[in-house]
Scaffold this active site. Structure first.
Site, mmCIF file in Angstrom:
data_model
loop_
_atom_site.group_PDB
_atom_site.id
_atom_site.type_symbol
_atom_site.label_atom_id
_atom_site.label_comp_id
_atom_site.label_asym_id
_atom_site.label_seq_id
_atom_site.Cartn_x
_atom_site.Cartn_y
_atom_site.Cartn_z
ATOM 1 N N HIS A 1 65.063 72.332 -11.350
ATOM 2 C CA HIS A 1 65.141 73.508 -12.193
ATOM 3 C C HIS A 1 65.432 72.633 -13.753
ATOM 4 O O HIS A 1 66.078 71.485 -13.657
ATOM 5 C CB HIS A 1 66.524 74.387 -11.910
ATOM 6 C CG HIS A 1 66.629 75.374 -12.856
ATOM 7 N ND1 HIS A 1 66.006 76.658 -12.862
ATOM 8 C CD2 HIS A 1 67.733 75.575 -13.868
ATOM 9 C CE1 HIS A 1 66.256 77.547 -13.785
ATOM 10 N NE2 HIS A 1 67.416 76.829 -14.711
ATOM 11 N N ASP B 1 63.867 73.932 -7.010
ATOM 12 C CA ASP B 1 64.801 74.618 -7.941
ATOM 13 C C ASP B 1 65.639 75.385 -7.152
ATOM 14 O O ASP B 1 65.231 76.294 -6.060
ATOM 15 C CB ASP B 1 63.850 75.554 -8.794
ATOM 16 C CG ASP B 1 64.750 76.271 -9.615
ATOM 17 O OD1 ASP B 1 66.060 76.368 -9.647
ATOM 18 O OD2 ASP B 1 64.188 76.963 -10.747
#
Length: 238
Positions: A207, A176
């Site tokens: 993400h 992420d």
């Protein structure tokens, strides 16, 4: 599937007005509550589908419109650059009002608790911005359990976790970019000692790995995270 209800209205805790929330109820009409906390795209079809799927599992699922102070009724998708730009604008406008947003979540939890058919137990689950809000809800509200997916920018507010009294699980995507490795280390270091908090890491995913239809969707990781959330709610809300 649960029953799709018209949107409901909830009074803001600070007395500044009321906001709408999408509500899906189980076929039985009763069950524990789950407050669903939006991504930066508003209470869009993705969030409504999550509510419907929670209702099918026996929960009264409610997704409050947390951008209502900026512009009510936002429903963006992740499919165009224009919508992404607008979503980031909204997030940046929301952040100075973050505390009011947490107040709105508290008001939503209270509202759901008092609804006909609610058992009185209410959890919260959130994604992206909503993942950070799930962390905040665990710190500041009386939610019975919280689950936050790929939270962003919580690494500088970890001291707030001393307020956590109910179970919280966080799902961190190792790739992420919004929560880089050093932020992930800080989160784990600060939260691992807290008996109420479990931080799960998901290697090889980015993400929004649980957003169905999104570019980063990973069915395997999403299934694991969703089962962990389901288990948490079964244990804490039943």
């Amino acid at each position: 599937r649960g029953t799709q209800m018209p949107d409901i209205n909830i009074n803001a805790a600070d007395g500044s007005g009321s906001f709408s929330a999408y509500c899906a109820t189980p076929a039985s009409g009763s069950g524990p509550g789950v407050v669903v906390l939006q991504e930066i795209f508003g209470v869009n079809q993705v969030m409504r589908d999550i509510c419907d799927s929670l209702a099918a599992q026996g929960y009264i699922a409610v997704a409050p419109d947390l951008f209502w102070r900026i512009e009510p009724g936002i429903q963006l998708t992740d499919k165009s650059q224009q919508e992404w730009d607008r979503a980031f604008e909204l997030m940046n406008a929301f952040l100075p009002d973050f505390e009011k947003g947490v107040g709105d979540i508290g008001a939503t939890i209270s509202h759901v608790r008092a609804m006909d058919g609610c058992t009185g137990k209410v959890g919260a689950v959130g994604y992206c911005l909503g993942g950070s809000l799930a962390f905040a809800a665990a710190c500041f509200t009386d939610a019975d359990a919280c689950s936050g997916y790929y939270p962003v920018q919580i690494e500088d507010s970890l001291e707030l976790s001393s307020g956590i009294k109910s179970p919280l699980i966080l799902h961190v995507a190792e790739l992420d970019a919004f929560c880089p490795p050093e932020a992930q280390q800080k989160i784990k270091g600060a939260l691992d000692p807290n008996e109420h908090v479990t931080v799960h890491s998901y290697p090889g995913v980015d993400h929004a790995f649980a957003r169905i239809g999104g570019d980063n969707f990973d069915a395997d990781a999403a299934a694991v995270a969703n089962e962990r959330t389901a288990e948490l709610f079964r244990a804490a809300l039943s």
